[in-house]
Scaffold this active site. Structure first.
Site, short mmCIF file in Angstrom:
data_model
loop_
_atom_site.label_atom_id
_atom_site.label_comp_id
_atom_site.label_asym_id
_atom_site.label_seq_id
_atom_site.Cartn_x
_atom_site.Cartn_y
_atom_site.Cartn_z
N ASP A 21 0.72 -1.09 -0.03
CA ASP A 21 -0.18 -0.06 -0.08
C ASP A 21 0.74 1.39 -0.01
O ASP A 21 2.08 1.35 0.49
CB ASP A 21 -0.91 0.14 1.37
CG ASP A 21 -2.06 0.94 1.01
OD1 ASP A 21 -2.24 1.53 -0.02
OD2 ASP A 21 -2.62 0.92 2.01
N HIS A 38 2.84 3.46 -8.94
CA HIS A 38 2.69 2.04 -9.25
C HIS A 38 3.89 1.61 -9.95
O HIS A 38 4.32 0.44 -9.57
CB HIS A 38 1.37 1.75 -9.84
CG HIS A 38 0.22 1.99 -9.33
ND1 HIS A 38 -0.10 1.55 -8.07
CD2 HIS A 38 -0.86 2.71 -9.56
CE1 HIS A 38 -1.31 1.99 -7.64
NE2 HIS A 38 -1.85 2.79 -8.70
N LEU A 132 11.41 -19.82 -4.38
CA LEU A 132 10.28 -19.11 -3.86
C LEU A 132 9.17 -19.18 -4.47
O LEU A 132 9.04 -19.35 -5.70
CB LEU A 132 10.71 -17.61 -3.84
CG LEU A 132 9.68 -16.66 -3.11
CD1 LEU A 132 9.62 -16.64 -1.77
CD2 LEU A 132 10.11 -15.09 -3.63
#
Ligand code: FPP
Length: 246
Positions: A21, A38, A132
């Site tokens: 956020d 972004h 991962l």
């Protein structure tokens, strides 16, 4: 092998989930358009993925786009779609070389056919990687996930007494993935926002006061350090207080 920076931590979480956020506010603070935030957030994601690998985290779940984010201005939604598509084009090979397995949680139905094909290709291309596991929550909402699970259980003809916590787990988008140990929300907002509402029942939460583009490796290390001091009791009592009371 975990990095020396986390060697003296008592516990490294197997699964970290992040609500990324603050991109918009990061951009606003610099007089830039929201999409620049972004893009900066996307650059940061690459660095955080690398740090997760170094720290020995096995699962990383990121909240990329929620079922509610469609309600943002059209220009921002289209801009985000373009960023996501470009990331697959640009970063897939690098992620694969790093041993990252990409998975998707949420629904792909509102994507353009070309974008959906790219996502499906990325999942297929990386599916044997194990270093991962990167779960990308895209067009994801926790309530939508639970509704979907109930619909599927009914469609499969499950009887009420057959429905248990384990069975529900198997019907969620995250089937087979352990619950998140640690959920991080950057930017200082103190909300869950429909993210992993079932899976996060006993997660530890951490709210660093930095916008997502500024959440760097040191910030992640601080989060892991804080986590390593938490006592997870799952509704039970601490072993220490248990001993002293008997
Ligand atoms: C929240 O910031 C962020 C988003 C809704 C989008 C998250 C996307 C990225 C970080 C891009 C990278 C992700 C991928 C998968 C490539 P906000 O816009 O709500 O910020 P604000 O609260 O300050 O307005």
């Amino acid at each position: 092998m975990a990095s020396p920076e986390v060697e003296n931590l008592q516990a490294v979480p197997a699964h970290v989930a992040i609500i990324m956020d603050g991109n918009g506010r990061w951009a606003l603070a610099r007089g830039l358009p929201r999409l620049a935030g972004h893009r900066a957030g996307t650059e940061n994601l690459r660095r955080v993925i690398e740090a997760c690998i170094e720290f020995g985290i096995q699962y990383l779940t990121i909240y990329a786009f929620s079922t509610e984010n469609w309600g943002r201005p059209e220009e921002e939604v289209q801009g985000l779609m373009k960023i996501f598509e470009d990331v697959i084009d640009r970063e897939l090979q690098e992620l694969h070389d790093q041993g990252v397995q990409m998975r998707h949680i949420g629904r792909l139905d509102r994507l353009s056919p070309e974008f959906r094909q790219k996502v499906l290709h990325a999942l297929e291309y990386t599916k044997h990687n194990t270093r991962l596991i990167l779960n990308v929550a895209f067009n994801y909402g926790g309530r939508d996930e639970i509704v979907n699970a109930i619909q599927c259980m009914i469609r499969d003809g499950l009887q009420p007494e057959e429905i248990t916590v384990e069975v529900v787990n198997r019907y969620l988008f995250t089937a087979g993935v352990p619950d998140p140990d640690l959920i991080i929300r950057t930017s200082g907002e103190l909300r869950g926002s429909n993210f992993l509402i079932w899976q996060g029942a006993y997660s530890e939460w951490y709210f660093p006061p930095v916008y997502w583009p500024d959440f760097d490796k040191e910030q992640l290390r601080l989060a892991l350090e804080e986590y390593s001091h938490r006592e997870r009791r799952y509704g039970r009592v601490s072993p220490v207080s248990n001993t002293t009371s008997t």
